[in-house]
Design a protein around this motif. Sequence first.
Motif, PDB file in Angstrom:
ATOM      1  N   LEU A 128       0.826  -1.211   0.000  1.00  0.00           N
ATOM      2  CA  LEU A 128       0.000   0.000   0.000  1.00  0.00           C
ATOM      3  C   LEU A 128       0.860   1.260   0.000  1.00  0.00           C
ATOM      4  O   LEU A 128       0.521   2.254  -0.648  1.00  0.00           O
ATOM      5  CB  LEU A 128      -0.937  -0.011   1.208  1.00  0.00           C
ATOM      6  N   VAL A 129       1.980   1.218   0.725  1.00  0.00           N
ATOM      7  CA  VAL A 129       2.895   2.362   0.737  1.00  0.00           C
ATOM      8  C   VAL A 129       3.444   2.628  -0.655  1.00  0.00           C
ATOM      9  O   VAL A 129       3.504   3.775  -1.122  1.00  0.00           O
ATOM     10  CB  VAL A 129       4.043   2.116   1.744  1.00  0.00           C
ATOM     11  N   ILE A 130       3.846   1.564  -1.365  1.00  0.00           N
ATOM     12  CA  ILE A 130       4.415   1.734  -2.699  1.00  0.00           C
ATOM     13  C   ILE A 130       3.351   2.202  -3.690  1.00  0.00           C
ATOM     14  O   ILE A 130       3.615   3.031  -4.570  1.00  0.00           O
ATOM     15  CB  ILE A 130       5.070   0.425  -3.162  1.00  0.00           C
ATOM     16  N   VAL A 131       2.125   1.687  -3.549  1.00  0.00           N
ATOM     17  CA  VAL A 131       1.034   2.155  -4.415  1.00  0.00           C
ATOM     18  C   VAL A 131       0.780   3.647  -4.184  1.00  0.00           C
ATOM     19  O   VAL A 131       0.642   4.422  -5.149  1.00  0.00           O
ATOM     20  CB  VAL A 131      -0.251   1.349  -4.149  1.00  0.00           C
ATOM     21  N   ALA A 132       0.734   4.056  -2.922  1.00  0.00           N
ATOM     22  CA  ALA A 132       0.517   5.471  -2.611  1.00  0.00           C
ATOM     23  C   ALA A 132       1.657   6.327  -3.157  1.00  0.00           C
ATOM     24  O   ALA A 132       1.431   7.422  -3.703  1.00  0.00           O
ATOM     25  CB  ALA A 132       0.390   5.654  -1.097  1.00  0.00           C
ATOM     26  N   LEU A 133       2.899   5.847  -3.035  1.00  0.00           N
ATOM     27  CA  LEU A 133       4.046   6.585  -3.563  1.00  0.00           C
ATOM     28  C   LEU A 133       3.958   6.703  -5.079  1.00  0.00           C
ATOM     29  O   LEU A 133       4.178   7.786  -5.647  1.00  0.00           O
ATOM     30  CB  LEU A 133       5.337   5.875  -3.161  1.00  0.00           C
ATOM     31  N   ALA A 134       3.636   5.594  -5.755  1.00  0.00           N
ATOM     32  CA  ALA A 134       3.566   5.608  -7.216  1.00  0.00           C
ATOM     33  C   ALA A 134       2.491   6.555  -7.722  1.00  0.00           C
ATOM     34  O   ALA A 134       2.693   7.273  -8.715  1.00  0.00           O
ATOM     35  CB  ALA A 134       3.317   4.190  -7.728  1.00  0.00           C
ATOM     36  N   LEU A 135       1.358   6.582  -7.045  1.00  0.00           N
ATOM     37  CA  LEU A 135       0.274   7.472  -7.468  1.00  0.00           C
ATOM     38  C   LEU A 135       0.592   8.930  -7.148  1.00  0.00           C
ATOM     39  O   LEU A 135       0.253   9.838  -7.917  1.00  0.00           O
ATOM     40  CB  LEU A 135      -1.037   7.067  -6.786  1.00  0.00           C
ATOM     41  N   SER A 136       1.256   9.167  -6.012  1.00  0.00           N
ATOM     42  CA  SER A 136       1.526  10.552  -5.597  1.00  0.00           C
ATOM     43  C   SER A 136       2.555  11.228  -6.497  1.00  0.00           C
ATOM     44  O   SER A 136       2.465  12.435  -6.747  1.00  0.00           O
ATOM     45  CB  SER A 136       2.004  10.579  -4.145  1.00  0.00           C
ATOM     46  N   ILE A 137       3.540  10.488  -7.004  1.00  0.00           N
ATOM     47  CA  ILE A 137       4.565  11.078  -7.874  1.00  0.00           C
ATOM     48  C   ILE A 137       4.242  10.860  -9.349  1.00  0.00           C
ATOM     49  O   ILE A 137       5.059  11.157 -10.214  1.00  0.00           O
ATOM     50  CB  ILE A 137       5.958  10.509  -7.553  1.00  0.00           C
ATOM     51  N   ASP A 138       3.060  10.318  -9.622  1.00  0.00           N
ATOM     52  CA  ASP A 138       2.590  10.082 -10.981  1.00  0.00           C
ATOM     53  C   ASP A 138       3.473   9.089 -11.735  1.00  0.00           C
ATOM     54  O   ASP A 138       3.624   9.174 -12.957  1.00  0.00           O
ATOM     55  CB  ASP A 138       2.504  11.398 -11.766  1.00  0.00           C
ATOM     56  N   SER A 139       4.046   8.149 -10.999  1.00  0.00           N
ATOM     57  CA  SER A 139       4.780   7.071 -11.650  1.00  0.00           C
ATOM     58  C   SER A 139       3.824   6.035 -12.233  1.00  0.00           C
ATOM     59  O   SER A 139       4.104   5.445 -13.270  1.00  0.00           O
ATOM     60  CB  SER A 139       5.721   6.394 -10.649  1.00  0.00           C
ATOM     61  N   MET A 140       2.703   5.805 -11.550  1.00  0.00           N
ATOM     62  CA  MET A 140       1.639   4.928 -12.019  1.00  0.00           C
ATOM     63  C   MET A 140       0.320   5.689 -11.942  1.00  0.00           C
ATOM     64  O   MET A 140       0.168   6.615 -11.146  1.00  0.00           O
ATOM     65  CB  MET A 140       1.557   3.661 -11.162  1.00  0.00           C
ATOM     66  N   ARG A 141      -0.632   5.284 -12.771  1.00  0.00           N
ATOM     67  CA  ARG A 141      -1.951   5.902 -12.759  1.00  0.00           C
ATOM     68  C   ARG A 141      -3.028   4.830 -12.755  1.00  0.00           C
ATOM     69  O   ARG A 141      -2.807   3.709 -13.228  1.00  0.00           O
ATOM     70  CB  ARG A 141      -2.146   6.814 -13.979  1.00  0.00           C
ATOM     71  N   LEU A 142      -4.183   5.190 -12.237  1.00  0.00           N
ATOM     72  CA  LEU A 142      -5.331   4.295 -12.211  1.00  0.00           C
ATOM     73  C   LEU A 142      -6.119   4.415 -13.505  1.00  0.00           C
ATOM     74  O   LEU A 142      -6.333   5.527 -14.007  1.00  0.00           O
ATOM     75  CB  LEU A 142      -6.244   4.629 -11.030  1.00  0.00           C
ATOM     76  N   GLU A 143      -6.543   3.273 -14.043  1.00  0.00           N
ATOM     77  CA  GLU A 143      -7.397   3.315 -15.226  1.00  0.00           C
ATOM     78  C   GLU A 143      -8.780   3.864 -14.892  1.00  0.00           C
ATOM     79  O   GLU A 143      -9.428   4.464 -15.739  1.00  0.00           O
ATOM     80  CB  GLU A 143      -7.526   1.916 -15.822  1.00  0.00           C
ATOM     81  N   ARG A 144      -9.218   3.656 -13.641  1.00  0.00           N
ATOM     82  CA  ARG A 144     -10.497   4.190 -13.172  1.00  0.00           C
ATOM     83  C   ARG A 144     -10.275   4.873 -11.835  1.00  0.00           C
ATOM     84  O   ARG A 144      -9.359   4.526 -11.097  1.00  0.00           O
ATOM     85  CB  ARG A 144     -11.548   3.078 -13.008  1.00  0.00           C
TER      86      ARG A 144
END
Length: 302
Positions: free
Chosen positions: A113-129
Amino acid sequence: MIGQIWHNSLGKVRACWVILMAALACVGLREVAALALFWVLRVCLDTWGVTASNFIYAPAWARLLWVYGGVLSEAVGLIVGICLATYIARRFIAYVPKERRSAWTLTGAGFALVIVALALSIDSMRLERPLAEPVFSLDLLPSLLYIAARMIWIVLLCQRIAYGLWADRGHYIWARMGSAVLFAAFYGGGWLPMRLFGALIMGISLSRLYERYGIRCVMMALFGWEAVTRALFSWGTERFASLYTLYPVSDAWLCGGTQGAIAGVAAWLLWGAVALVLYRSEIRILFGRIRSFRNVKLRKPT
């Protein structure tokens, strides 16, 4: 000469050969069972005349076999592998660490969950929905069951068998490192350097968790990591039914990108921090020996 390669000084077969035979048996019979069932299902579907062009008109049970035949065969193969690994462990390995409750069981899910939050916060990963629009599917439960079975199989093979064999012979350093290398080989997947290195660090931490808290702690920590990264957020080369789906944008080196969270530097640092905490007593002893050695070298002769 051959006898010395095969047996140790006590006359027992060396742990590395036993582990190799156990791994080949577990992997081989698992694959044979999966391929055999898949072949039987394909023969049955061909006999019944179910093809890609007419399967939508077939009965419901035939459509289920057509869609889930590969998953079912893989599941049966995993069950065979789990049963065989359990038998080998109970029959040949005496080492069983004491089961203890620990907050470390939440490590996998929490770090994911920490890595998911980090990836989304720095725009390294994005959600399709958006987060408010999860996708609920009947395939989610089979995905969780498959993840659980695969994690149980890996932990039995790497910790229960590999670690236990070396621990029975009193070689705890070999047990920790050997089980971590085997874990990286099976869990790393695809022989990608980034994933292999991340899986190796995770394996080193899981070996210590197994030694201190038992096999349930390791299974729960690993399942939590996989459940979040695969079933909650479909992330990696293997696509599972999930509530959300992530796709990479940038900084794949930090969060893993399409190779999965374990291939990112963030996962390396988190699991490396776990290893440092769990091995702190050994690290303290090592630095103490280095310090004492330097003092002896620097002492002036009288």
